[in-house]
Structures are given as structure tokens and as C-alpha cells.
Design an enzyme around this catalytic site. Structure first.
Site, PDB file in Angstrom:
ATOM      1  N   HIS A  80       1.603   8.651   5.467  1.00 15.32           N
ATOM      2  CA  HIS A  80       0.622   9.681   5.823  1.00 15.32           C
ATOM      3  C   HIS A  80       1.061  10.459   7.057  1.00 15.32           C
ATOM      4  O   HIS A  80       0.805  11.660   7.176  1.00 15.32           O
ATOM      5  CB  HIS A  80      -0.746   9.049   6.088  1.00 15.32           C
ATOM      6  CG  HIS A  80      -1.527   8.753   4.848  1.00 15.32           C
ATOM      7  ND1 HIS A  80      -1.979   9.740   4.002  1.00 15.32           N
ATOM      8  CD2 HIS A  80      -1.954   7.582   4.313  1.00 15.32           C
ATOM      9  CE1 HIS A  80      -2.641   9.194   2.993  1.00 15.32           C
ATOM     10  NE2 HIS A  80      -2.632   7.879   3.156  1.00 15.32           N
ATOM     11  N   ASP A 108     -10.164  -2.791   6.156  1.00 18.84           N
ATOM     12  CA  ASP A 108      -9.600  -1.576   5.566  1.00 18.84           C
ATOM     13  C   ASP A 108      -9.775  -1.609   4.046  1.00 18.84           C
ATOM     14  O   ASP A 108     -10.100  -2.640   3.456  1.00 18.84           O
ATOM     15  CB  ASP A 108      -8.131  -1.458   5.945  1.00 18.84           C
ATOM     16  CG  ASP A 108      -7.630  -0.025   5.908  1.00 18.84           C
ATOM     17  OD1 ASP A 108      -8.390   0.889   6.274  1.00 18.84           O
ATOM     18  OD2 ASP A 108      -6.461   0.186   5.529  1.00 18.84           O
ATOM     19  N   ASP A 118       0.839  -1.196   0.000  1.00 20.37           N
ATOM     20  CA  ASP A 118       0.000   0.000   0.000  1.00 20.37           C
ATOM     21  C   ASP A 118       0.877   1.250   0.000  1.00 20.37           C
ATOM     22  O   ASP A 118       1.724   1.433   0.874  1.00 20.37           O
ATOM     23  CB  ASP A 118      -0.898  -0.008   1.243  1.00 20.37           C
ATOM     24  CG  ASP A 118      -2.069   0.952   1.124  1.00 20.37           C
ATOM     25  OD1 ASP A 118      -1.871   2.084   0.644  1.00 20.37           O
ATOM     26  OD2 ASP A 118      -3.193   0.575   1.498  1.00 20.37           O
ATOM     27  N   GLU A 145      -1.533  -7.775   1.828  1.00 16.96           N
ATOM     28  CA  GLU A 145      -1.256  -6.332   1.815  1.00 16.96           C
ATOM     29  C   GLU A 145      -0.290  -5.939   2.930  1.00 16.96           C
ATOM     30  O   GLU A 145      -0.515  -6.231   4.098  1.00 16.96           O
ATOM     31  CB  GLU A 145      -2.546  -5.537   2.000  1.00 16.96           C
ATOM     32  CG  GLU A 145      -2.308  -4.033   1.952  1.00 16.96           C
ATOM     33  CD  GLU A 145      -3.458  -3.205   2.510  1.00 16.96           C
ATOM     34  OE1 GLU A 145      -3.547  -2.026   2.137  1.00 16.96           O
ATOM     35  OE2 GLU A 145      -4.254  -3.730   3.321  1.00 16.96           O
ATOM     36  N   SER A 181      -6.507   4.142  -1.556  1.00 12.85           N
ATOM     37  CA  SER A 181      -6.508   2.684  -1.450  1.00 12.85           C
ATOM     38  C   SER A 181      -7.822   2.089  -1.916  1.00 12.85           C
ATOM     39  O   SER A 181      -7.850   0.988  -2.485  1.00 12.85           O
ATOM     40  CB  SER A 181      -6.226   2.254  -0.006  1.00 12.85           C
ATOM     41  OG  SER A 181      -4.910   2.591   0.359  1.00 12.85           O
ATOM     42  N   ASP A 222      -1.204  -0.004  -4.810  1.00 12.39           N
ATOM     43  CA  ASP A 222      -2.479   0.599  -5.171  1.00 12.39           C
ATOM     44  C   ASP A 222      -2.324   2.042  -5.631  1.00 12.39           C
ATOM     45  O   ASP A 222      -3.096   2.545  -6.436  1.00 12.39           O
ATOM     46  CB  ASP A 222      -3.469   0.518  -4.000  1.00 12.39           C
ATOM     47  CG  ASP A 222      -2.847   0.941  -2.675  1.00 12.39           C
ATOM     48  OD1 ASP A 222      -1.649   1.286  -2.637  1.00 12.39           O
ATOM     49  OD2 ASP A 222      -3.574   0.918  -1.651  1.00 12.39           O
TER      50      ASP A 222
END
Length: 442
Positions: free
Chosen positions: A316, A141, A38, A307, A89, A354
Site C-alpha cells: 500500500h 486487524d 496478506d 498472518e 482483507s 486474502d
């Protein structure tokens, strides 16, 4: 003459071996293992390579031979005919799961209309394949959710969540009703949620799921019965990151001296995150998923999505140590999956992302000289690589703690695909779904 005969014999044997591989692909069970880093753009890979290996060899992902570059875009929800270019995502995983573009925050539903888009896991279940989802995030998620559910907003995870629309089934309910064989990640908070007159945990049990909630049970408990399913949740929400910055610090705004000039920090090393202790690694969850799916093996095969979620979650937060630690964990898991694939005929492995993240590796302070804070905006961290070299992790936004995604291409690596299906050059992210579907079902 003998050399010519020997050469012909070798060519014949090689031809027979290739025919045998092709026959196994055509007649035997077919497995697709899709691995999603991710937010794993080339920048996140490069930062990790530089820190851990001083830009030299060491990352397993660098040894994968069949590679391509995927263009990632999304569309606008208010006007699906318009590109939004940068995805999240939810939209990126929807593309991988369905082959269709959608808007950010949507989970396998069409931009604008909200219509459900069929996923590869739904198709696999309908055709008798076994299926699994493994993640270091909450199991509901966005990335795993796109493969096993359809909601208008990615945060509709369980009953009572505000983003759920009237009459809309939450993600966890849809997983269990679909009967995904293996579900591993975080999300203990999902189990007490309401389902009919009971809880999600009650319903999972009636559906034949064996439920584990700690690493020891993951590693040591018996495999599920042949007809049973397996659910593991190992944290209230997301699993903790394996690494952190010194004393848990992320990248920060640079301070200035009395003359308004930037004070560059001292270089620091990353350290183990004490909060991760006792949690299963991505490798351990993946190993369990592969053993469960192999034990349940049938004439068809399986589809498994794995993932490495917090490469992105750390980015982030402008947390380069967290991001690099998760990248290394994902890289080790790729190696383990490849070892499984090379020993299991008919198994295809695809490694991709992604979307891209916000991480950048920029010039060292020696390059700048005297600078004001206006000249070096954004969040900044000076790191000391394992080889003793100083390197800068940088995030262009000043907002804490939510650095944005970027619209860069993402890598695509593959193993085991027939020659006519291999990814080559620059492709569209939407192409990946079609290849997986074609390999599994045709």
C-alpha cells in the site's frame, strides 16, 4: 521370484503405513494451520524471489508440492447480487473464515443485511477445539478479526472507535468473550480501552489470559496453565516491518530533466529497519502459539491462523523493501510450520492469500530509452538484487501512500490433506473454508 516377493512385501508395508496415517487422521486429534500472506499475490512472491535469489531456488514456498490457484472476488454492499471482483482483507478473510462472499470492510457479516456469518473458529470452539490467531498487524486487524468477530466495519476494534455502531461489540471484546486460546500480534493500544466498568486488560485477566507485552516475555515466560489462555501484544498498533528502503525511502515519482525526460534513479539495496529491533519475529510468535496449543492439546485438536500482514501494508505504501522483508519472514515461518506438521500426525497446513497487491516487477530502464514522465507514470524504485542485478519495483497508481489491491488469483498450497480434499487447478476462494471445515469436523 524373490524380486516379485520383495516387491509385494514393500507394497504391503506401504499400504500398512498409509492405513496407519489414515487411522491417525480419522481417530487422532486434527489440527489445521491456515497461513495467510496478506496481499501475497504471485507478483509479490516473484519480486522477492528475484531480489533475494536472482530468480533461482531459495524460497521455501517454492518447494511446496500441492498447489492450486484461487479466484478472489467480493460483492457490492449496495447490491449483494453484483460482484465487486477486487476484495480487501476484510472480505477475503471473511471468505476464508466463513466460506461466504461479502463486501469490502465487512468482518464476517453479510453484505447488505449485516447479518453475522458463523466462522470456523466459532465452530471449532463449540466442538472443543483449541484456537489461535497470530499476526504481524494489530490483533484486531481485518484478517484475524474475520475469524473471531462480527462487525459492520473492520475499524470497529475497541470501545469508542467511531466506526462502531450503537450496541455493536468491538472486535477485541468479541475475541475475549469467545475465549480464543492464543492471541499474538500488535495492539497494546487496545488494552486501556473500556470494557464494562474496567478495561480490556482487566477483562482479559479475569478471563484467564496471561498477558505479555515484549519479546523477552514471549520467549522466556512459562507456558500458560493448561486451562489458561495467552495474549501477547508487542507494539502500540502494527509491528514494524523487518526491512526498509535505503534511508527509509519508498518508491517515488520519477523526476525529469530540463527536456522533460525521465531521470532514472540509481539501483539501491534494501536495509534492516532499525524500528524493528526488539520486536518478536513472526516465527517467534508462531513458535509460541504452537507450543501453547500443543501444551493445551485435547482429544479434538486445534485451529490456528497465522498472518504475514505487512506484505500488503508495505505494498500500500509502495514500499517494495518492506514488502519483500515481510515476504521472507512469512516464508521462514512456513518452513517452521511445515517442520512442526511433519512431526505432528493429523496436522494440515494451508498457505494462501486474502487478495493480490499492487506490486509489479517491470522492465529495466535499458528497455525504455528516452521517456517522458507521461510515458512512465506511477511510483518507481530501482533495486539492486543480492546477486548484483538491477530490478524495478513499480506501482501503477500515482497516489501516495495508498496503492490499491488487484483482482488477480492468489496461490493456494497445502500439506496433509487427504487425496479427495486436495486443492487442484483453479478453484474459488470460497472452496478453502469448506475443505478446512470438512477435515476438522467430519
Amino acid at each position: 521370484m524373490r524380486k516379485v516377493i520383495l516387491a509385494l512385501q514393500l507394497l504391503f508395508l506401504a499400504s500398512c503405513a498409509q492405513e496407519e496415517v489414515s487411522k491417525q487422521q480419522a481417530d487422532g486429534p486434527k489440527n489445521v494451520i491456515l497461513m495467510i500472506g496478506d496481499g501475497m499475490g504471485e507478483a509479490e512472491i516473484a519480486l522477492t524471489r528475484n531480489y533475494e535469489f536472482d530468480s533461482g531456488p531459495g524460497l521455501y514456498i517454492d518447494t511446496l508440492e500441492n498447489s492450486a490457484s484461487a479466484i478472489v472476488i467480493s460483492v457490492r454492499d449496495d447490491n449483494p447480487d453484483k460482484f465487486s471482483f477486487v476484495g480487501d482483507s476484510a472480505s477475503g478473510a471473511t471468505v476464508l473464515a466463513t466460506g461466504k462472499l461479502t463486501a469490502v470492510r465487512r468482518i464476517s457479516t453479510a453484505a447488505g443485511s449485516g447479518d453475522a456469518i458463523p466462522t470456523i473458529i466459532e465452530a471449532a470452539k463449540a466442538k472443543g477445539f483449541n484456537t489461535g490467531l497470530v499476526t504481524t498487524a494489530t490483533i484486531t486487524d481485518a484478517s484475524p478479526a474475520a475469524f473471531g468477530s462480527h462487525v459492520q466495519n473492520r475499524y470497529c476494534m475497541k470501545a469508542g472507535d467511531a466506526p462502531c455502531r450503537e450496541g455493536e461489540k468491538p472486535i477485541i471484546d468479541q475475541y475475549l468473550e469467545l475465549g480464543i486460546d492464543v492471541l499474538l500480534g500488535g495492539g497494546q493500544n487496545l488494552l486501556p480501552a473500556a470494557y464494562d466498568n474496567g478495561t480490556v486488560e482487566d477483562f482479559a485477566t479475569t478471563q484467564g489470559y496471561k498477558i505479555v507485552k515484549d519479546r523477552q516475555s514471549l520467549l522466556n515466560s512459562d507456558l500458560s496453565a493448561k486451562e489458561g489462555n495467552f495474549l501477547g501484544v508487542f507494539a502500540s498498533h502494527h509491528l514494524e516491518r523487518e526491512w526498509q528502503g535505503k534511508d527509509g525511502k519508498w518508491a517515488e515519482l520519477l523526476p525529469v530533466d530540463e527536456n522533460g525526460l525521465v531521470i532514472f534513479p540509481k539501483a539501491e539495496r534494501c536495509e534492516a529497519n532499525p524500528a524493528f529491533e526488539g520486536m518478536p519475529t513472526l516465527e517467534q510468535m508462531t513458535d509460541r502459539a504452537l507450543r501453547e496449543l500443543s501444551a493445551k492439546q485435547n482429544d479434538q485438536g486445534f485451529f490456528l491462523m497465522i498472518e504475514g500482514a505487512s506484505i500488503d501494508k508495505a505494498a500500500h505504501d509502495a514500499d517494495p523493501c518492506g514488502s519483500m522483508g515481510e515476504m521472507l519472514a512469512f516464508d521462514r515461518t512456513i518452513k517452521m510450520v511445515m517442520e512442526y506438521a511433519t512431526q505432528t500426525p493429523g496436522t494440515v497446513v494451508i498457505v494462501t492469500a486474502d487478495h493480490g497487491g499492487a506490486t509489479q516487477n517491470i522492465h529495466h530502464p535499458y528497455y525504455y530509452g528516452d521517456r517522458t514522465a507521461d510515458e512512465v507514470p506511477g511510483l518507481y524504485k530501482l533495486l539492486l538484487s543480492k546477486g548484483g542485478h538491477e530490478m524495478v519495483a513499480y506501482y501503477g497508481g500515482n497516489r501516495e501512500p495508498d496503492q490499491p489491491h488487484t483482482g488477480i488469483n492468489v496461490p493456494v498450497f497445502s500439506y496433509g490433506l487427504p487425496e479427495d480434499m486436495m486443492f487442484k487447478g483453479t478453484i474459488r476462494q470460497t472452496d478453502i473454508h469448506g475443505v478446512m471445515e470438512n477435515y476438522l469436523f467430519n
